[in-house]
Design a protein around this motif. Structure first.
Motif, PDB file in Angstrom:
ATOM      1  N   ASP A   6       0.856  -1.178   0.000  1.00  0.00           N
ATOM      2  CA  ASP A   6       0.000   0.000   0.000  1.00  0.00           C
ATOM      3  C   ASP A   6       0.890   1.225   0.000  1.00  0.00           C
ATOM      4  O   ASP A   6       1.710   1.415   0.895  1.00  0.00           O
ATOM      5  CB  ASP A   6      -0.898   0.029   1.238  1.00  0.00           C
ATOM      6  N   ASP A   7       0.745   2.061  -1.020  1.00  0.00           N
ATOM      7  CA  ASP A   7       1.503   3.307  -1.070  1.00  0.00           C
ATOM      8  C   ASP A   7       0.777   4.355  -0.240  1.00  0.00           C
ATOM      9  O   ASP A   7      -0.441   4.498  -0.325  1.00  0.00           O
ATOM     10  CB  ASP A   7       1.631   3.815  -2.521  1.00  0.00           C
ATOM     11  N   GLU A   8       1.513   5.114   0.565  1.00  0.00           N
ATOM     12  CA  GLU A   8       0.902   6.173   1.332  1.00  0.00           C
ATOM     13  C   GLU A   8       0.629   7.362   0.429  1.00  0.00           C
ATOM     14  O   GLU A   8       1.357   7.642  -0.503  1.00  0.00           O
ATOM     15  CB  GLU A   8       1.819   6.580   2.486  1.00  0.00           C
ATOM     16  N   GLY A   9      -0.444   8.078   0.740  1.00  0.00           N
ATOM     17  CA  GLY A   9      -0.777   9.243  -0.051  1.00  0.00           C
ATOM     18  C   GLY A   9      -1.702   8.883  -1.200  1.00  0.00           C
ATOM     19  O   GLY A   9      -2.138   7.748  -1.355  1.00  0.00           O
ATOM     20  N   ASP A  10      -2.011   9.872  -2.016  1.00  0.00           N
ATOM     21  CA  ASP A  10      -2.946   9.684  -3.112  1.00  0.00           C
ATOM     22  C   ASP A  10      -2.217   9.321  -4.392  1.00  0.00           C
ATOM     23  O   ASP A  10      -2.282  10.012  -5.397  1.00  0.00           O
ATOM     24  CB  ASP A  10      -3.769  10.973  -3.317  1.00  0.00           C
ATOM     25  N   TRP A  11      -1.499   8.205  -4.363  1.00  0.00           N
ATOM     26  CA  TRP A  11      -0.708   7.798  -5.513  1.00  0.00           C
ATOM     27  C   TRP A  11      -1.293   6.581  -6.195  1.00  0.00           C
ATOM     28  O   TRP A  11      -0.627   5.881  -6.933  1.00  0.00           O
ATOM     29  CB  TRP A  11       0.738   7.517  -5.102  1.00  0.00           C
ATOM     30  N   GLY A  12      -2.585   6.293  -5.953  1.00  0.00           N
ATOM     31  CA  GLY A  12      -3.213   5.151  -6.619  1.00  0.00           C
ATOM     32  C   GLY A  12      -3.443   4.000  -5.660  1.00  0.00           C
ATOM     33  O   GLY A  12      -3.036   4.028  -4.494  1.00  0.00           O
ATOM     34  N   SER A  13      -4.092   2.961  -6.167  1.00  0.00           N
ATOM     35  CA  SER A  13      -4.450   1.811  -5.351  1.00  0.00           C
ATOM     36  C   SER A  13      -3.257   0.881  -5.169  1.00  0.00           C
ATOM     37  O   SER A  13      -2.251   1.009  -5.865  1.00  0.00           O
ATOM     38  CB  SER A  13      -5.597   1.054  -6.031  1.00  0.00           C
ATOM     39  N   PRO A  14      -3.358  -0.085  -4.218  1.00  0.00           N
ATOM     40  CA  PRO A  14      -2.256  -1.027  -4.034  1.00  0.00           C
ATOM     41  C   PRO A  14      -1.923  -1.758  -5.328  1.00  0.00           C
ATOM     42  O   PRO A  14      -2.800  -2.049  -6.133  1.00  0.00           O
ATOM     43  CB  PRO A  14      -2.798  -1.996  -2.977  1.00  0.00           C
ATOM     44  N   VAL A  15      -0.654  -2.046  -5.531  1.00  0.00           N
ATOM     45  CA  VAL A  15      -0.223  -2.717  -6.755  1.00  0.00           C
ATOM     46  C   VAL A  15       0.498  -4.010  -6.396  1.00  0.00           C
ATOM     47  O   VAL A  15       1.092  -4.132  -5.325  1.00  0.00           O
ATOM     48  CB  VAL A  15       0.727  -1.811  -7.589  1.00  0.00           C
ATOM     49  N   LYS A  16       0.406  -4.991  -7.268  1.00  0.00           N
ATOM     50  CA  LYS A  16       1.134  -6.228  -7.073  1.00  0.00           C
ATOM     51  C   LYS A  16       2.580  -6.027  -7.513  1.00  0.00           C
ATOM     52  O   LYS A  16       2.841  -5.422  -8.552  1.00  0.00           O
ATOM     53  CB  LYS A  16       0.486  -7.357  -7.871  1.00  0.00           C
ATOM     54  N   VAL A  17       3.500  -6.513  -6.735  1.00  0.00           N
ATOM     55  CA  VAL A  17       4.915  -6.335  -7.046  1.00  0.00           C
ATOM     56  C   VAL A  17       5.632  -7.669  -6.970  1.00  0.00           C
ATOM     57  O   VAL A  17       5.248  -8.563  -6.215  1.00  0.00           O
ATOM     58  CB  VAL A  17       5.590  -5.326  -6.094  1.00  0.00           C
ATOM     59  N   LEU A  18       6.681  -7.803  -7.768  1.00  0.00           N
ATOM     60  CA  LEU A  18       7.519  -8.981  -7.706  1.00  0.00           C
ATOM     61  C   LEU A  18       8.396  -8.917  -6.457  1.00  0.00           C
ATOM     62  O   LEU A  18       8.679  -7.839  -5.943  1.00  0.00           O
ATOM     63  CB  LEU A  18       8.405  -9.059  -8.955  1.00  0.00           C
ATOM     64  N   PRO A  19       8.835 -10.057  -5.973  1.00  0.00           N
ATOM     65  CA  PRO A  19       9.665 -10.058  -4.758  1.00  0.00           C
ATOM     66  C   PRO A  19      11.026  -9.416  -5.002  1.00  0.00           C
ATOM     67  O   PRO A  19      11.591  -9.507  -6.084  1.00  0.00           O
ATOM     68  CB  PRO A  19       9.797 -11.547  -4.424  1.00  0.00           C
ATOM     69  N   SER A  20      11.535  -8.777  -3.980  1.00  0.00           N
ATOM     70  CA  SER A  20      12.857  -8.150  -4.034  1.00  0.00           C
ATOM     71  C   SER A  20      13.669  -8.636  -2.847  1.00  0.00           C
ATOM     72  O   SER A  20      13.123  -8.832  -1.759  1.00  0.00           O
ATOM     73  CB  SER A  20      12.721  -6.622  -3.983  1.00  0.00           C
ATOM     74  N   PRO A  21      14.980  -8.828  -3.010  1.00  0.00           N
ATOM     75  CA  PRO A  21      15.807  -9.260  -1.874  1.00  0.00           C
ATOM     76  C   PRO A  21      16.031  -8.164  -0.839  1.00  0.00           C
ATOM     77  O   PRO A  21      16.560  -8.438   0.230  1.00  0.00           O
ATOM     78  CB  PRO A  21      17.125  -9.674  -2.533  1.00  0.00           C
ATOM     79  N   TRP A  22      15.626  -6.919  -1.161  1.00  0.00           N
ATOM     80  CA  TRP A  22      15.821  -5.807  -0.224  1.00  0.00           C
ATOM     81  C   TRP A  22      14.465  -5.128  -0.010  1.00  0.00           C
ATOM     82  O   TRP A  22      14.004  -4.376  -0.876  1.00  0.00           O
ATOM     83  CB  TRP A  22      16.807  -4.791  -0.779  1.00  0.00           C
ATOM     84  N   PRO A  23      13.805  -5.370   1.127  1.00  0.00           N
ATOM     85  CA  PRO A  23      12.459  -4.826   1.352  1.00  0.00           C
ATOM     86  C   PRO A  23      12.365  -3.319   1.143  1.00  0.00           C
ATOM     87  O   PRO A  23      11.438  -2.850   0.462  1.00  0.00           O
ATOM     88  CB  PRO A  23      12.174  -5.217   2.811  1.00  0.00           C
ATOM     89  N   GLU A  24      13.311  -2.563   1.699  1.00  0.00           N
ATOM     90  CA  GLU A  24      13.222  -1.106   1.584  1.00  0.00           C
ATOM     91  C   GLU A  24      13.384  -0.646   0.142  1.00  0.00           C
ATOM     92  O   GLU A  24      12.649   0.221  -0.342  1.00  0.00           O
ATOM     93  CB  GLU A  24      14.277  -0.443   2.464  1.00  0.00           C
ATOM     94  N   LEU A  25      14.355  -1.219  -0.560  1.00  0.00           N
ATOM     95  CA  LEU A  25      14.576  -0.834  -1.949  1.00  0.00           C
ATOM     96  C   LEU A  25      13.444  -1.342  -2.830  1.00  0.00           C
ATOM     97  O   LEU A  25      13.024  -0.671  -3.777  1.00  0.00           O
ATOM     98  CB  LEU A  25      15.916  -1.377  -2.440  1.00  0.00           C
ATOM     99  N   GLY A  26      12.922  -2.533  -2.527  1.00  0.00           N
ATOM    100  CA  GLY A  26      11.828  -3.091  -3.308  1.00  0.00           C
ATOM    101  C   GLY A  26      10.603  -2.204  -3.315  1.00  0.00           C
ATOM    102  O   GLY A  26       9.910  -2.076  -4.335  1.00  0.00           O
ATOM    103  N   GLU A  27      10.321  -1.547  -2.189  1.00  0.00           N
ATOM    104  CA  GLU A  27       9.167  -0.655  -2.120  1.00  0.00           C
ATOM    105  C   GLU A  27       9.345   0.561  -3.026  1.00  0.00           C
ATOM    106  O   GLU A  27       8.365   1.160  -3.474  1.00  0.00           O
ATOM    107  CB  GLU A  27       8.943  -0.206  -0.674  1.00  0.00           C
ATOM    108  N   LEU A  28      10.585   0.938  -3.291  1.00  0.00           N
ATOM    109  CA  LEU A  28      10.850   2.087  -4.160  1.00  0.00           C
ATOM    110  C   LEU A  28      10.854   1.699  -5.626  1.00  0.00           C
ATOM    111  O   LEU A  28      10.597   2.535  -6.494  1.00  0.00           O
ATOM    112  CB  LEU A  28      12.196   2.711  -3.791  1.00  0.00           C
TER     113      LEU A  28
END
Length: 231
Positions: A6-28
């Motif tokens: 879930d992205d904070e703010g009015d940036w659209g609805s939740p999106v499906k994402v592929l897994p990333s080995p780095w949680p913080e970087l993956g969110e970006l």
């Protein structure tokens, strides 16, 4: 195997994402189907291995992954990971590689291109058939780079290929001052990716355990901005 964020703010609805080995970087990164993502890193740095790490991680999670890296050294085979090392690299050759999996039970879910500066220049096509075609000598390198980005975005959004996530690595030249901020022009011609990428990140490592992330573009949040993540 995808997760939702879930992205904070009015940036659209939740999106499906592929897994990333780095949680913080993956969110970006926003590794979602149909997205084109650019990542800039200094050649030879640990950050320059991000593309391979993403490919390996996705393959380990059962996602058919295509790594296109002409100069990549031979390594042991990995299930779900196909490495293409042909010397000629262009949007057309990338599309042919992806299309070869399109009708399989597990089509390509992630494409990683390493790296943008190896792409063969593409002369833009005229908008209409009756338009005159420019003399190739009049086409500027920036125009060719921009058209390459546009074609890669078209590949990412192509439903025939099941809208694979496309990640493009790019070489950047860090500022002379190692503590200086990264900027878009440090990417050279790859800066043209700003027009078609959904996310464009520039990575620099100030310490052994953190990286500064200059978010040059983010369709799902404010940009440009700078953040630091642990990695």
């Amino acid at each position: 195997m995808q997760q939702e964020i879930d992205d904070e703010g009015d940036w659209g609805s939740p999106v499906k994402v592929l897994p990333s080995p780095w949680p913080e970087l993956g969110e970006l990164l926003h590794l979602s189907p149909g997205h084109l993502i650019g990542i800039g890193a200094a050649p030879g740095s640990r950050e320059a291995e991000v593309g391979y790490d993403l490919a390996l991680h996705a393959a380990a999670h059962g996602i058919r992954t295509l790594l296109i890296a002409p100069g990549f050294p031979a390594r042991n085979p990995v299930p779900n990971l196909t490495i293409q090392r042909r010397s000629t690299l262009s949007p057309e050759t990338v599309e042919r590689d992806v299309s070869s999996f399109a009708h399989m039970p597990d089509p390509v879910g992630l494409v990683v291109i390493d790296h943008f500066h190896l792409m063969t220049p593409v002369v833009p096509e005229p908008a209409y058939a009756e338009d005159p075609i420019d003399d190739p000598e009049d086409i500027q390198p920036a125009d060719q780079a921009a058209d390459t980005g546009r074609r890669l975005k078209m590949l990412a959004t192509n439903a025939t290929y099941h809208k694979p996530t496309v990640v493009v690595m790019a070489h950047l030249t860090p500022p002379a001052d190692s503590n200086g901020p990264l900027a878009l022009d440090h990417l050279g011609l790859a800066a043209e990716l700003i027009y078609d990428t959904d996310t464009l990140l520039l990575l620099n490592r100030p310490t052994d355990h953190t990286i500064d992330v200059h978010i040059a573009k983010d369709r799902f949040g404010p940009a440009p901005r700078l953040t630091t993540v642990v990695w």
